[in-house]
Design a protein around this motif. Structure first.
Motif, PDB file in Angstrom:
ATOM      1  N   ASP A  68       0.833  -1.212   0.000  1.00  0.00           N
ATOM      2  CA  ASP A  68       0.000   0.000   0.000  1.00  0.00           C
ATOM      3  C   ASP A  68       0.862   1.255   0.000  1.00  0.00           C
ATOM      4  O   ASP A  68       0.594   2.207  -0.732  1.00  0.00           O
ATOM      5  CB  ASP A  68      -0.912   0.041   1.239  1.00  0.00           C
ATOM      6  CG  ASP A  68      -1.964  -1.045   1.264  1.00  0.00           C
ATOM      7  OD1 ASP A  68      -2.379  -1.517   0.181  1.00  0.00           O
ATOM      8  OD2 ASP A  68      -2.375  -1.423   2.381  1.00  0.00           O
ATOM      9  N   VAL A  69       1.889   1.262   0.839  1.00  0.00           N
ATOM     10  CA  VAL A  69       2.756   2.446   0.947  1.00  0.00           C
ATOM     11  C   VAL A  69       3.527   2.652  -0.351  1.00  0.00           C
ATOM     12  O   VAL A  69       3.634   3.773  -0.852  1.00  0.00           O
ATOM     13  CB  VAL A  69       3.715   2.328   2.149  1.00  0.00           C
ATOM     14  CG1 VAL A  69       4.675   3.508   2.193  1.00  0.00           C
ATOM     15  CG2 VAL A  69       2.927   2.242   3.448  1.00  0.00           C
ATOM     16  N   LEU A  70       4.056   1.585  -0.922  1.00  0.00           N
ATOM     17  CA  LEU A  70       4.819   1.703  -2.174  1.00  0.00           C
ATOM     18  C   LEU A  70       3.935   2.140  -3.333  1.00  0.00           C
ATOM     19  O   LEU A  70       4.430   2.694  -4.320  1.00  0.00           O
ATOM     20  CB  LEU A  70       5.526   0.394  -2.493  1.00  0.00           C
ATOM     21  CG  LEU A  70       6.644   0.000  -1.525  1.00  0.00           C
ATOM     22  CD1 LEU A  70       7.216  -1.361  -1.894  1.00  0.00           C
ATOM     23  CD2 LEU A  70       7.733   1.058  -1.468  1.00  0.00           C
ATOM     24  N   ALA A  71       2.624   1.910  -3.243  1.00  0.00           N
ATOM     25  CA  ALA A  71       1.699   2.304  -4.305  1.00  0.00           C
ATOM     26  C   ALA A  71       1.291   3.774  -4.216  1.00  0.00           C
ATOM     27  O   ALA A  71       0.696   4.301  -5.155  1.00  0.00           O
ATOM     28  CB  ALA A  71       0.449   1.422  -4.257  1.00  0.00           C
ATOM     29  N   LEU A  72       1.609   4.441  -3.099  1.00  0.00           N
ATOM     30  CA  LEU A  72       1.282   5.863  -2.974  1.00  0.00           C
ATOM     31  C   LEU A  72       2.065   6.666  -4.001  1.00  0.00           C
ATOM     32  O   LEU A  72       3.208   6.335  -4.316  1.00  0.00           O
ATOM     33  CB  LEU A  72       1.603   6.364  -1.564  1.00  0.00           C
ATOM     34  CG  LEU A  72       0.691   5.864  -0.453  1.00  0.00           C
ATOM     35  CD1 LEU A  72       1.269   6.220   0.916  1.00  0.00           C
ATOM     36  CD2 LEU A  72      -0.711   6.430  -0.608  1.00  0.00           C
ATOM     37  N   PRO A  73       1.477   7.745  -4.513  1.00  0.00           N
ATOM     38  CA  PRO A  73       2.221   8.566  -5.479  1.00  0.00           C
ATOM     39  C   PRO A  73       3.427   9.217  -4.811  1.00  0.00           C
ATOM     40  O   PRO A  73       3.380   9.559  -3.630  1.00  0.00           O
ATOM     41  CB  PRO A  73       1.195   9.620  -5.920  1.00  0.00           C
ATOM     42  CG  PRO A  73       0.140   9.613  -4.885  1.00  0.00           C
ATOM     43  CD  PRO A  73       0.153   8.259  -4.239  1.00  0.00           C
ATOM     44  N   GLU A  74       4.513   9.351  -5.557  1.00  0.00           N
ATOM     45  CA  GLU A  74       5.717   9.970  -5.002  1.00  0.00           C
ATOM     46  C   GLU A  74       5.440  11.442  -4.728  1.00  0.00           C
ATOM     47  O   GLU A  74       4.853  12.143  -5.540  1.00  0.00           O
ATOM     48  CB  GLU A  74       6.891   9.828  -5.967  1.00  0.00           C
ATOM     49  CG  GLU A  74       8.179  10.317  -5.355  1.00  0.00           C
ATOM     50  CD  GLU A  74       9.392   9.980  -6.194  1.00  0.00           C
ATOM     51  OE1 GLU A  74      10.390  10.695  -6.061  1.00  0.00           O
ATOM     52  OE2 GLU A  74       9.343   9.013  -6.969  1.00  0.00           O
ATOM     53  N   ASP A  75       5.849  11.886  -3.571  1.00  0.00           N
ATOM     54  CA  ASP A  75       5.666  13.282  -3.159  1.00  0.00           C
ATOM     55  C   ASP A  75       6.926  13.681  -2.409  1.00  0.00           C
ATOM     56  O   ASP A  75       7.162  13.235  -1.300  1.00  0.00           O
ATOM     57  CB  ASP A  75       4.436  13.402  -2.260  1.00  0.00           C
ATOM     58  CG  ASP A  75       4.158  14.818  -1.799  1.00  0.00           C
ATOM     59  OD1 ASP A  75       5.019  15.715  -1.986  1.00  0.00           O
ATOM     60  OD2 ASP A  75       3.076  15.045  -1.236  1.00  0.00           O
ATOM     61  N   ARG A  76       7.757  14.506  -3.000  1.00  0.00           N
ATOM     62  CA  ARG A  76       9.041  14.874  -2.398  1.00  0.00           C
ATOM     63  C   ARG A  76       8.897  15.775  -1.179  1.00  0.00           C
ATOM     64  O   ARG A  76       9.855  16.022  -0.476  1.00  0.00           O
ATOM     65  CB  ARG A  76       9.944  15.506  -3.442  1.00  0.00           C
ATOM     66  CG  ARG A  76      10.330  14.521  -4.530  1.00  0.00           C
ATOM     67  CD  ARG A  76      11.489  15.046  -5.339  1.00  0.00           C
ATOM     68  NE  ARG A  76      11.835  14.132  -6.391  1.00  0.00           N
ATOM     69  CZ  ARG A  76      12.708  13.144  -6.262  1.00  0.00           C
ATOM     70  NH1 ARG A  76      13.310  12.946  -5.120  1.00  0.00           N
ATOM     71  NH2 ARG A  76      12.985  12.352  -7.270  1.00  0.00           N
ATOM     72  N   SER A  77       7.696  16.268  -0.911  1.00  0.00           N
ATOM     73  CA  SER A  77       7.500  17.118   0.259  1.00  0.00           C
ATOM     74  C   SER A  77       7.137  16.313   1.500  1.00  0.00           C
ATOM     75  O   SER A  77       7.084  16.851   2.595  1.00  0.00           O
ATOM     76  CB  SER A  77       6.412  18.167  -0.017  1.00  0.00           C
ATOM     77  OG  SER A  77       5.148  17.532  -0.152  1.00  0.00           O
ATOM     78  N   VAL A  78       6.880  15.005   1.312  1.00  0.00           N
ATOM     79  CA  VAL A  78       6.461  14.141   2.416  1.00  0.00           C
ATOM     80  C   VAL A  78       7.232  12.829   2.359  1.00  0.00           C
ATOM     81  O   VAL A  78       7.504  12.307   1.291  1.00  0.00           O
ATOM     82  CB  VAL A  78       4.945  13.833   2.326  1.00  0.00           C
ATOM     83  CG1 VAL A  78       4.508  12.890   3.425  1.00  0.00           C
ATOM     84  CG2 VAL A  78       4.126  15.099   2.372  1.00  0.00           C
ATOM     85  N   ARG A  79       7.577  12.306   3.523  1.00  0.00           N
ATOM     86  CA  ARG A  79       8.212  10.998   3.614  1.00  0.00           C
ATOM     87  C   ARG A  79       7.189  10.037   4.221  1.00  0.00           C
ATOM     88  O   ARG A  79       6.680  10.277   5.303  1.00  0.00           O
ATOM     89  CB  ARG A  79       9.456  11.078   4.497  1.00  0.00           C
ATOM     90  CG  ARG A  79      10.210   9.775   4.591  1.00  0.00           C
ATOM     91  CD  ARG A  79      11.460   9.919   5.410  1.00  0.00           C
ATOM     92  NE  ARG A  79      12.489  10.567   4.600  1.00  0.00           N
ATOM     93  CZ  ARG A  79      13.730  10.747   4.999  1.00  0.00           C
ATOM     94  NH1 ARG A  79      14.111  10.376   6.193  1.00  0.00           N
ATOM     95  NH2 ARG A  79      14.613  11.321   4.221  1.00  0.00           N
TER      96      ARG A  79
END
Length: 124
Positions: free
Chosen positions: A17-28
């Motif tokens: 589920d976590v790996l499927a989240l869209p990449e967002d460089r403002s959030v880890r």
């Protein structure tokens, strides 16, 4: 399964589920147990310190001819979830292949910072 969203997620979180989240460089995004933890991206002072530590560790590893690789901010899958440590010193054999999106736990020891005061935890 389309693009995942933490706002529409039901039930416990998984590494997939976590790996499927869209990449967002403002959030880890990290997974602790079955809870999603979202932390703001590190600031400039933090990044400078992390970079300097990376350079020092890499130089020491090369001088010692240690079969390790020093990596910054990579996904590390643990039995308890998925973390993104600032720096990982990994066995070079464990990182020889790009294992899609995460470094296996057998790579060695990693040091993950505790969630910052600004982090948000999303539980099942």
């Amino acid at each position: 399964m389309g693009v995942a969203s933490f706002t529409h997620h039901h039930g416990p979180w998984t590494v997939a589920d976590v790996l499927a989240l869209p990449e967002d460089r403002s959030v880890r995004y990290e997974l602790l147990g079955e809870s999603l933890v979202m932390s703001p991206a590190p600031g400039l002072r933090h990044q400078r310190a992390s970079y300097r530590l990376h350079v020092a560790l890499d130089a020491a590893a090369q001088a010692a001819e240690a079969p390790v690789e020093v990596l910054e901010a990579v996904n590390v899958t643990l039995p308890s979830g998925l973390v993104v440590p600032d720096i990982v010193v990994a066995d070079a054999g464990a990182t020889a292949e790009d294992a899609s999106a995460s470094t296996p736990t057998r790579c060695g020891r990693s040091r993950s910072r505790p969630p910052s005061p600004g982090s948000t935890r999303r539980s099942p």
